[in-house]
Design a protein around this motif. Structure first.
Motif, PDB file in Angstrom:
ATOM      1  N   LEU A 197      -3.990  43.212  39.174  1.00 14.58           N
ATOM      2  CA  LEU A 197      -3.896  44.450  38.337  1.00 14.58           C
ATOM      3  C   LEU A 197      -2.584  44.817  38.130  1.00 14.58           C
ATOM      4  O   LEU A 197      -1.620  44.833  38.799  1.00 14.58           O
ATOM      5  CB  LEU A 197      -4.540  45.650  39.473  1.00 14.58           C
ATOM      6  CG  LEU A 197      -4.568  47.037  38.808  1.00 14.58           C
ATOM      7  CD1 LEU A 197      -5.781  47.183  37.455  1.00 14.58           C
ATOM      8  CD2 LEU A 197      -5.096  47.965  39.941  1.00 14.58           C
ATOM      9  N   TYR A 234     -13.401  48.198  41.594  1.00 19.95           N
ATOM     10  CA  TYR A 234     -12.075  47.964  40.768  1.00 19.95           C
ATOM     11  C   TYR A 234     -12.264  48.041  39.113  1.00 19.95           C
ATOM     12  O   TYR A 234     -11.319  48.596  38.529  1.00 19.95           O
ATOM     13  CB  TYR A 234     -11.686  46.465  41.161  1.00 19.95           C
ATOM     14  CG  TYR A 234     -10.990  46.466  42.445  1.00 19.95           C
ATOM     15  CD1 TYR A 234      -9.754  46.655  42.586  1.00 19.95           C
ATOM     16  CD2 TYR A 234     -11.642  46.012  43.525  1.00 19.95           C
ATOM     17  CE1 TYR A 234      -9.146  46.793  43.878  1.00 19.95           C
ATOM     18  CE2 TYR A 234     -11.297  45.912  44.722  1.00 19.95           C
ATOM     19  CZ  TYR A 234     -10.029  46.140  44.884  1.00 19.95           C
ATOM     20  OH  TYR A 234      -9.026  46.254  46.099  1.00 19.95           O
ATOM     21  N   ARG A 235     -13.100  47.682  38.886  1.00 16.77           N
ATOM     22  CA  ARG A 235     -13.479  48.032  37.232  1.00 16.77           C
ATOM     23  C   ARG A 235     -13.154  49.402  36.661  1.00 16.77           C
ATOM     24  O   ARG A 235     -12.512  49.720  35.574  1.00 16.77           O
ATOM     25  CB  ARG A 235     -14.822  47.490  36.854  1.00 16.77           C
ATOM     26  CG  ARG A 235     -15.090  46.121  36.854  1.00 16.77           C
ATOM     27  CD  ARG A 235     -16.378  45.555  36.644  1.00 16.77           C
ATOM     28  NE  ARG A 235     -16.743  44.114  36.627  1.00 16.77           N
ATOM     29  CZ  ARG A 235     -17.449  43.726  37.954  1.00 16.77           C
ATOM     30  NH1 ARG A 235     -17.890  44.451  38.933  1.00 16.77           N
ATOM     31  NH2 ARG A 235     -17.704  42.584  37.979  1.00 16.77           N
ATOM     32  N   TYR A 238      -9.519  50.485  37.166  1.00 16.63           N
ATOM     33  CA  TYR A 238      -8.883  49.700  36.002  1.00 16.63           C
ATOM     34  C   TYR A 238      -8.995  50.725  34.908  1.00 16.63           C
ATOM     35  O   TYR A 238      -8.121  50.982  34.275  1.00 16.63           O
ATOM     36  CB  TYR A 238      -9.124  48.415  35.766  1.00 16.63           C
ATOM     37  CG  TYR A 238      -8.725  47.801  34.476  1.00 16.63           C
ATOM     38  CD1 TYR A 238      -7.205  47.583  34.241  1.00 16.63           C
ATOM     39  CD2 TYR A 238      -9.532  47.736  33.544  1.00 16.63           C
ATOM     40  CE1 TYR A 238      -7.034  47.280  33.042  1.00 16.63           C
ATOM     41  CE2 TYR A 238      -9.212  47.181  32.239  1.00 16.63           C
ATOM     42  CZ  TYR A 238      -8.212  46.925  31.907  1.00 16.63           C
ATOM     43  OH  TYR A 238      -7.614  46.792  30.765  1.00 16.63           O
ATOM     44  N   GLN A 239     -10.218  51.098  34.525  1.00 19.12           N
ATOM     45  CA  GLN A 239     -10.475  51.775  33.356  1.00 19.12           C
ATOM     46  C   GLN A 239      -9.709  53.021  33.415  1.00 19.12           C
ATOM     47  O   GLN A 239      -9.354  53.688  32.126  1.00 19.12           O
ATOM     48  CB  GLN A 239     -11.951  51.918  33.091  1.00 19.12           C
ATOM     49  CG  GLN A 239     -12.693  50.676  32.553  1.00 19.12           C
ATOM     50  CD  GLN A 239     -12.279  50.243  31.427  1.00 19.12           C
ATOM     51  OE1 GLN A 239     -11.938  50.782  30.641  1.00 19.12           O
ATOM     52  NE2 GLN A 239     -12.540  48.893  31.095  1.00 19.12           N
ATOM     53  N   LEU A 242      -5.962  52.327  32.994  1.00 18.34           N
ATOM     54  CA  LEU A 242      -5.887  51.993  31.331  1.00 18.34           C
ATOM     55  C   LEU A 242      -5.666  53.213  30.585  1.00 18.34           C
ATOM     56  O   LEU A 242      -4.942  53.359  29.773  1.00 18.34           O
ATOM     57  CB  LEU A 242      -6.984  51.089  31.105  1.00 18.34           C
ATOM     58  CG  LEU A 242      -7.159  50.611  29.538  1.00 18.34           C
ATOM     59  CD1 LEU A 242      -5.811  49.829  29.277  1.00 18.34           C
ATOM     60  CD2 LEU A 242      -8.434  50.023  29.209  1.00 18.34           C
ATOM     61  N   GLN A 255      -3.845  45.609  32.701  1.00 20.74           N
ATOM     62  CA  GLN A 255      -4.836  44.279  32.564  1.00 20.74           C
ATOM     63  C   GLN A 255      -5.397  44.047  34.056  1.00 20.74           C
ATOM     64  O   GLN A 255      -4.790  44.357  34.984  1.00 20.74           O
ATOM     65  CB  GLN A 255      -4.256  43.005  32.138  1.00 20.74           C
ATOM     66  CG  GLN A 255      -3.558  43.271  30.678  1.00 20.74           C
ATOM     67  CD  GLN A 255      -4.647  43.006  29.745  1.00 20.74           C
ATOM     68  OE1 GLN A 255      -5.038  42.131  29.772  1.00 20.74           O
ATOM     69  NE2 GLN A 255      -4.648  44.289  29.207  1.00 20.74           N
ATOM     70  N   ILE A 256      -6.769  43.664  34.021  1.00 22.45           N
ATOM     71  CA  ILE A 256      -7.021  43.303  35.404  1.00 22.45           C
ATOM     72  C   ILE A 256      -7.706  41.729  35.216  1.00 22.45           C
ATOM     73  O   ILE A 256      -8.593  41.655  34.192  1.00 22.45           O
ATOM     74  CB  ILE A 256      -8.368  43.970  35.853  1.00 22.45           C
ATOM     75  CG1 ILE A 256      -8.784  43.830  37.036  1.00 22.45           C
ATOM     76  CG2 ILE A 256      -9.468  44.227  34.952  1.00 22.45           C
ATOM     77  CD1 ILE A 256      -9.808  44.667  37.970  1.00 22.45           C
TER      78      ILE A 256
END
Length: 274
Positions: A197, A234-235, A238-239, A242, A255-256
């Protein structure tokens, strides 16, 4: 029962003598590490973390701590490695000798090469989950490559190609031997599952923000984590990061990426949980 381990690395400055007179001064890297420790690691039941700040963040200390984590972590365990500091990724089209140093962390007393990082990941047992959080520039592919970092839009002190070449020239015998020792490291298989990450794409800068008293990335990470109140995998995490970063700085894209043995359940899990 699965255990959680952590190595936290932060450098506001490096040893200028090694880097051709370059201090690599940052404002908030070490403070960010301390906040991650207090707001994430301490709250999520991790074992006592290894924390290396500035002069403690030497090549030897980082290598030794990574080795210790590899020995201590067993299948099902989570290992978090958090890095805040300078690094470099640069393509040398003239293929000068220094081209071999393109990807490396700028630790206090010397560069830590991407091949050394890959070798470290390969020491972990199959079934171990590793989360690498890298708050630095050009960090999109830090799983096998690396980055650099900056102060803010108006005060940028990058590890330039000139300084990189001078660092190599001043320590040529050391880096030549190091590269010889790590040759072929990238052909080794990784048995663990690694999620990276990172603060931005490989061709972007990760900025610090004076108004936030933070780097853009670590501010977004801690804000959305919200001291453990974040709900999602995690997705989703991350979003959220971001969106937060790009709202303030559209030129920085966190980025992931996942490396090693595919582990869909790892990506589907709550961040920082084993």
């Amino acid at each position: 029962m699965a255990k959680k381990h952590a190595l936290l690395i932060g450098l506001n400055e490096v040893k200028a003598q090694h880097y051709g007179g370059w201090y690599g001064t940052l404002r908030y890297a070490e403070a960010g590490v301390k906040k991650v420790n207090g707001e994430i690691i301490a709250l999520r039941g991790f074992n006592t973390p290894h924390i290396l700040l500035q002069a403690q963040a030497t090549r030897l200390n980082v290598q030794n701590k990574l080795n210790s984590l590899a020995n201590a972590a067993f299948p099902g365990d989570l290992v978090v490695v958090y890095y805040a500091g300078h690094g470099k990724q640069e393509q040398d089209k003239e293929r000068l000798e220094v081209d071999k140093l393109d990807e490396a962390w700028c630790l206090y007393d010397g560069l830590f090469l991407d091949d050394e990082l890959w070798t470290a990941w390969c020491q972990f047992r199959r079934g171990v989950r590793i989360l690498l959080v890298s708050d630095s520039c050009n960090s999109g592919t830090i799983g096998r490559e690396d980055e650099s970092a900056s102060l803010e839009n108006s005060q940028v002190e990058l590890f330039s190609m000139e300084k990189k070449m001078q660092t190599y020239i001043n320590n040529q015998s050391f880096y030549d031997q190091l590269m010889k020792n790590t040759r072929g490291a990238r052909t080794k298989p990784m048995e663990a599952s690694l999620i990276t990450l990172t603060a931005c794409k490989s061709n972007q800068k990760a900025l610090e923000n004076k108004d936030l008293q933070h780097s853009e990335f670590s501010y977004a990470l801690l804000k959305n984590w919200n001291k453990g109140k974040f709900v999602g995998d995690y997705r989703a995490f991350y979003q959220a990061i971001l969106k937060d970063v790009r709202t303030r700085n559209p030129n920085q894209t966190p980025q992931i990426i996942q490396y090693g043995i595919p582990d869909p359940q790892f990506l589907d899990s709550v961040p920082f949980s084993a």
